[in-house]
Structure formats: structure tokens, C-alpha cells
Write a protein that holds these residues in place. Structure first.
Motif, short mmCIF file in Angstrom:
data_model
loop_
_atom_site.label_atom_id
_atom_site.label_comp_id
_atom_site.label_asym_id
_atom_site.label_seq_id
_atom_site.Cartn_x
_atom_site.Cartn_y
_atom_site.Cartn_z
N ILE A 55 0.86 -1.19 0.00
CA ILE A 55 0.00 0.00 0.00
C ILE A 55 0.89 1.23 0.00
O ILE A 55 1.88 1.31 0.73
CB ILE A 55 -0.94 0.03 1.22
CG1 ILE A 55 -2.08 -0.98 1.02
CG2 ILE A 55 -1.52 1.42 1.45
CD1 ILE A 55 -3.08 -1.04 2.16
N PHE A 56 0.55 2.19 -0.84
CA PHE A 56 1.18 3.50 -0.83
C PHE A 56 0.11 4.52 -1.15
O PHE A 56 -1.00 4.16 -1.54
CB PHE A 56 2.37 3.58 -1.81
CG PHE A 56 2.05 3.16 -3.23
CD1 PHE A 56 1.50 4.06 -4.13
CD2 PHE A 56 2.29 1.87 -3.65
CE1 PHE A 56 1.20 3.67 -5.43
CE2 PHE A 56 2.01 1.47 -4.95
CZ PHE A 56 1.46 2.37 -5.84
N GLY A 57 0.42 5.76 -0.98
CA GLY A 57 -0.57 6.78 -1.28
C GLY A 57 -0.22 8.10 -0.65
O GLY A 57 0.94 8.38 -0.34
N THR A 58 -1.22 8.92 -0.47
CA THR A 58 -1.08 10.22 0.17
C THR A 58 -1.56 10.10 1.60
O THR A 58 -2.68 9.61 1.84
CB THR A 58 -1.92 11.28 -0.58
OG1 THR A 58 -1.58 11.25 -1.96
CG2 THR A 58 -1.70 12.66 -0.01
N ALA A 59 -0.72 10.48 2.54
CA ALA A 59 -1.04 10.45 3.98
C ALA A 59 -1.29 9.04 4.51
O ALA A 59 -2.12 8.84 5.38
CB ALA A 59 -2.22 11.37 4.29
N VAL A 60 -0.56 8.04 3.97
CA VAL A 60 -0.68 6.68 4.49
C VAL A 60 0.57 6.23 5.23
O VAL A 60 0.57 5.16 5.84
CB VAL A 60 -1.04 5.65 3.39
CG1 VAL A 60 -2.38 5.96 2.76
CG2 VAL A 60 0.05 5.53 2.35
#
Length: 148
Positions: A55-60
């Protein structure tokens, strides 16, 4: 009680660039892309044949982009895996083995060029990084201990 590792959170700077790298270049399966709002986005991808996702992303993640090192993707043929990744335009170092013949040291100091001469499981590696610098290893495993 079973305890299954199912998700690893990867710190990245640019979500779309990471998604293109993992899905388009590495061939990971895109499981989900949830753009919740401008400040929160979750992308989940899974390596071929794996039960563990990334999982990756913004604000993770609170870790700095590119700070995760030592992730291992297990392959049955290290040389074939290196050819496949370089064929996808990924810069791969290896195959190599550690001078001790056991696992590998961090960094490159103890690396010996070439796969393990006897092609023993757990003894041959290759390395690459994603666009943020998160470090990955390929490790050749052809036989596991009984019951594994």
C-alpha cells in the motif's frame, strides 16, 4: 493462531509515479485506488503470485519517501527474474551472492558477482529500487524446509 503478513506500507513522494512503476513496469496487480479526498489516497498493489500486498498513497505513511529498504521478492530463478525486470526497463544489480554464503549484508561491500555457484536456496540475490529509492531484493528460493 495464524499471523499472516498481508500488507506492507511503502512511503512514496508521487503516488501516480509509484503506481506507474509498480503496475506498468513491474507488473504488479492493481487491487485498489481510493482517492478519498485531496489529502488522502490509498493505492494497493500485489506482486504476481504473492499473498502480501503493498500500500502507498497520500497520507498513508509517516516514514520519508524512499526510506524503506530490504523488502524481498522471492523468485525461483534469479537469472530469469533479472532478465525479465531489465527487459521492463528496470535497473537491476545482480545476480550476486554474499561473501559469507548466507543471506546478504546491508550495502554492497560484501557482494560477490554471480548467483550462488550451487544455486542453493536463499543464497542468490539481485537488487533494485523504485523511483523514490525504496530498496528491493530478489531472492532465489527453489526449496523450502519441510512444512513451509
Amino acid at each position: 493462531m495464524d499471523m499472516k503478513l498481508e500488507v506492507v506500507v511503502l512511503p512514496v513522494a508521487d503516488v501516480d509515479r509509484a503506481k506507474a512503476f509498480y503496475v506498468d513496469r513491474l507488473g504488479f496487480r492493481l487491487d485498489a485506488d481510493f482517492p478519498v479526498d485531496e489529502g488522502y489516497r490509498v493505492v494497493q498493489v500485489t506482486p504476481p503470485g504473492s499473498k502480501c500486498s503493498i500500500i502507498f498513497g497520500t497520507a498513508v505513511a509517516t516514514a520519508a519517501p524512499g526510506s524503506l529498504h530490504g523488502l524481498h521478492l522471492i523468485v525461483t530463478d534469479i537469472e530469469q527474474a533479472v532478465v525479465a525486470l531489465t527487459g521492463r526497463g528496470i535497473e537491476v544489480e545482480g545476480p550476486f551472492r554474499d561473501a559469507t554464503g548466507v543471506f546478504h549484508h546491508p550495502g554492497t561491500e560484501h557482494r560477490v558477482p554471480g548467483a550462488d555457484p550451487q544455486r542453493r536456496s536463499y543464497g542468490s540475490f539481485a537488487a533494485f529500487a523504485d523511483p523514490d529509492g525504496n530498496g528491493w531484493f530478489l531472492q532465489e528460493v527453489t526449496q523450502r524446509a519441510p512444512g513451509r
